[in-house]
Write an enzyme that holds these catalytic residues in place. Sequence first.
Site, short mmCIF file in Angstrom:
data_model
loop_
_atom_site.label_atom_id
_atom_site.label_comp_id
_atom_site.label_asym_id
_atom_site.label_seq_id
_atom_site.Cartn_x
_atom_site.Cartn_y
_atom_site.Cartn_z
N ARG A 130 -10.47 -39.17 -14.92
CA ARG A 130 -11.31 -39.15 -14.95
C ARG A 130 -12.24 -40.72 -15.94
O ARG A 130 -12.76 -41.38 -15.73
CB ARG A 130 -12.30 -38.07 -14.52
CG ARG A 130 -12.57 -37.19 -13.74
CD ARG A 130 -13.16 -36.67 -13.35
NE ARG A 130 -12.79 -35.50 -14.38
CZ ARG A 130 -14.29 -34.62 -15.15
NH1 ARG A 130 -15.12 -34.75 -13.88
NH2 ARG A 130 -13.41 -34.12 -15.95
N ASN B 87 -13.43 -34.86 -9.80
CA ASN B 87 -12.88 -34.10 -9.99
C ASN B 87 -12.92 -33.22 -8.84
O ASN B 87 -14.17 -33.06 -8.14
CB ASN B 87 -12.36 -32.95 -10.33
CG ASN B 87 -11.62 -33.49 -12.15
OD1 ASN B 87 -10.85 -34.10 -11.87
ND2 ASN B 87 -11.58 -32.52 -12.98
#
Length: 90
Positions: A19, A37
């Site tokens: 990320r 996520n």
Amino acid sequence: MAKRISFKVHGTVQGVNFRSFAQKKASAYGLTGWVSNTNNDKVVGEAQGDDDSVRKLLKDLNDGPGPAHVVKVEKDELELKEGEKSFEVR
């Protein structure tokens, strides 16, 4: 021309700074959107900006950061969203 996409990244993509990697790349390209996520070991998000920058991000997502192992990246076109100012990790 501006476009917006959604993406879903499959493989070893959680616990490998994916990320943060996506946010840094997207921000460097001037894109807005988000990355997060999932609860089934994938990374999903949306990105908006010029076509060339979106293409560059998709290539980066396919490569991933060093410890990641990307198996597949799915993408879909979306309607543009007004008012976003940055690319954020959720």
